[in-house]
Design a protein around this motif. Structure first.
Motif, PDB file in Angstrom:
ATOM      1  N   GLU A  24      33.126  -1.376   6.179  1.00 27.99           N
ATOM      2  CA  GLU A  24      32.985  -0.905   4.964  1.00 27.99           C
ATOM      3  C   GLU A  24      33.913  -1.114   4.073  1.00 27.99           C
ATOM      4  OE1 GLU A  24      30.025   0.157   3.963  1.00 27.99           O
ATOM      5  OE2 GLU A  24      29.495  -0.452   6.105  1.00 27.99           O
ATOM      6  N   ARG A  73      33.614  -4.432   2.488  1.00 25.13           N
ATOM      7  CA  ARG A  73      32.359  -4.682   1.673  1.00 25.13           C
ATOM      8  C   ARG A  73      32.786  -4.008   0.185  1.00 25.13           C
ATOM      9  NH1 ARG A  73      29.254  -2.996   6.625  1.00 25.13           N
ATOM     10  NH2 ARG A  73      28.366  -5.184   7.560  1.00 25.13           N
ATOM     11  N   TYR A  81      33.661   1.240  11.124  1.00 20.41           N
ATOM     12  CA  TYR A  81      33.616   1.649   9.736  1.00 20.41           C
ATOM     13  C   TYR A  81      34.650   0.801   8.873  1.00 20.41           C
ATOM     14  CZ  TYR A  81      33.935   4.883   5.733  1.00 20.41           C
ATOM     15  OH  TYR A  81      33.821   5.404   4.462  1.00 20.41           O
TER      16      TYR A  81
END
Length: 488
Positions: free
Chosen positions: A107, A110, A104
């Motif tokens: 993310e 990102r 995770y």
């Protein structure tokens, strides 16, 4: 015996010295780590400064920075299992959590990759007709990021990602306890295509590494996660360079359960809040504040689940509670429980280290209803130890919850929506979870106040915190400048 290296200026080296790292599950030495001292710290900061000033980074567009962060996110996702295995080996954190958490983490990179070219300035409606004024957001400069060993890929991502999105350069100091995953992360970062020196990764001990870094005259901002005692040193050190600081510290987070709560759901959330990660979390829900109307039923169910938790090797996917990272945490738990027992607190389950190799401590529940001054209620264990208080009224629950010098996280379990809103407003904490616990997202900021620190990580605000505002004035009139002895 695995060998790890530090990462400075785009290259890998052994550091001024080496030190051993022990496997918390067995107590045996498994790797040698680079020990950064003042010379290494200076080299890392110099590399960050050179990168910050070089056109390859300083002249790069925000969109291009974002594309590099997207590439880094992909690499983190591709290498998540390797990073998870190293974190489990070096810190004892169970593989089922490190695998999910690090996947995770991509993310976060990102999110800030997409945010890089959306950090905007402003045009001001200035009160002078012959002037135009703009505000520019520019990178704050060289960032010293200091992270602890627990959840370190996550805690570094919420510093590195927004700092790079804003155009800063970073020197990351990984904890001397369990630095392997961060040193491996440096190898992954090296593949992403960033200019040399944009990120530097070192590890070492306080006086010769951490203190040198946080007081370094070229450091512009210090982002620190750790305990209040070390944070005080960081703040004092920053007086030398007048660097801005953000501090994400510990907590004694209240977990409040009202009589109308779904008991099974609340019990599961409490298990997650204090026994997941073996309680080694800054947001651990370590103070259960339970309605007297359901206290007995709740504690019975909680104890059943606590005693059925699977304790074992952290690299086994069936394990639910692994070892603590350091022997010092065991000693802290033993001493605080003994002092709490002397103050009248009652151990319901657990309470003593397990008789086996490694730093194993079982899920522990302590009833402090008759011992409101027990040390376990005010001191952070950083282990799987839950202290219990009970209440009769909503006002009493709120008073107990706020009776702490910390203010990081809190949890409320109730089906009464209006009560939930009253508790949201009244709780002095940076995070309030309602009918859930221990949830995070790159979109939502987190942080605290009091002894839990200041500043926020995650979300848009975090990226803005790595910028400084420049006001630019442009005179549009061709007329001669009026009286030079009068301020415009």
């Amino acid at each position: 015996m695995q060998q790890f290296q530090q990462y400075i200026g785009g290259g890998f080296s052994d550091g001024s010295a080496r030190f051993e790292s022990r496997d918390p599950a067995t107590g045996s030495v498994w790797a040698m780590m680079p020990e950064a001292k003042s010379a290494d710290v200076n080299a890392a900061v110099d590399a960050a400064e050179a990168a910050f000033l070089a056109p390859e980074w300083a002249g790069m567009t925000a969109t291009a920075r974002g594309k590099l962060l997207y590439r880094l996110a992909d690499l983190v996702a591709e290498n998540a299992q390797i990073l998870a295995q190293l974190e489990t080996r070096d810190t004892g954190k169970i593989i089922r959590e490190t695998s999910a958490q690090i996947a995770y983490v991509a993310e976060y990179y990102r999110y800030y990759a997409g945010l890089a070219d959306k950090i905007e300035g402003a045009h001001l409606p200035i009160d002078k007709p012959d002037m135009e004024v703009w505000l520019r957001r520019e990178p704050v400069g060289i960032v010293a990021a200091v992270v602890p060993w627990n959840s370190q890929l996550f805690l570094s991502a919420v510093k590195i990602a927004p700092a790079l999105a804003a155009g800063c350069t970073v020197v990351l100091k990984a904890s001397e306890d369990g630095p392997a995953p961060m040193l491996e992360f440096a190898r992954i970062f090296d593949q992403a295509g960033f200019p040399a020196g944009v990120l530097n990764v070192i590890t070492g001990f306080g006086p010769e590494c951490g203190a040198v870094l946080t007081s370094h005259p070229k450091v512009d901002h210090v982002a620190f996660t750790g305990g209040p005692d070390t944070a005080r040193h960081v703040v004092r050190n920053s007086a030398e360079n007048l660097a801005s600081t953000s501090l994400e510290l510990g907590g004694k987070s209240p977990f409040i359960v009202f009589e109308d709560a779904d008991i099974e759901s609340a019990v599961n959330a409490q298990i997650s809040g204090i026994f997941a990660a073996s309680g080694q979390s800054c947001v651990a829900g370590s103070r259960l504040i339970i309605s007297n109307k359901i206290k007995d039923a709740f504690l019975t169910r909680l104890t059943e689940k606590a005693e059925s938790v699977v304790i074992g090797s952290p690299d086994d996917m069936a394990t639910e509670v692994g070892p603590l990272c350091t022997e010092g945490q065991i000693r802290t738990a033993v001493d605080l429980i003994a002092a709490s027992d002397a103050a009248g607190a009652k151990v319901i389950t657990g309470g003593a280290p397990l008789d086996r190799d490694g730093n194993y401590f079982p899920p522990t529940v302590i009833d402090c209803s008759e011992a409101p001054n027990a040390p376990c209620l005010t001191n952070e264990f950083f282990g799987p130890v839950l202290s219990v208080l009970s209440f009769d009224s909503e006002a009493e629950a709120l008073q107990l919850a706020n009776d702490t010098k910390f203010g990081l996280a809190s949890g409320v379990f109730t089906k009464d929506l209006t009560r939930a809103h009253r508790m949201m407003r009244g709780l002095r904490a940076g995070i309030v979870w309602v009918n859930t616990y221990r949830a995070v997202s790159p979109i939502a900021p987190f942080g605290g106040h009091g002894l839990s620190g200041y500043g926020r990580e995650g979300g848009l605000q975090s990226a803005l915190d790595y910028t400084k505002v420049k006001a630019v004035w442009l005179r549009t009139s061709d007329d001669p400048i009026p009286d030079p002895f009068v301020m415009r």
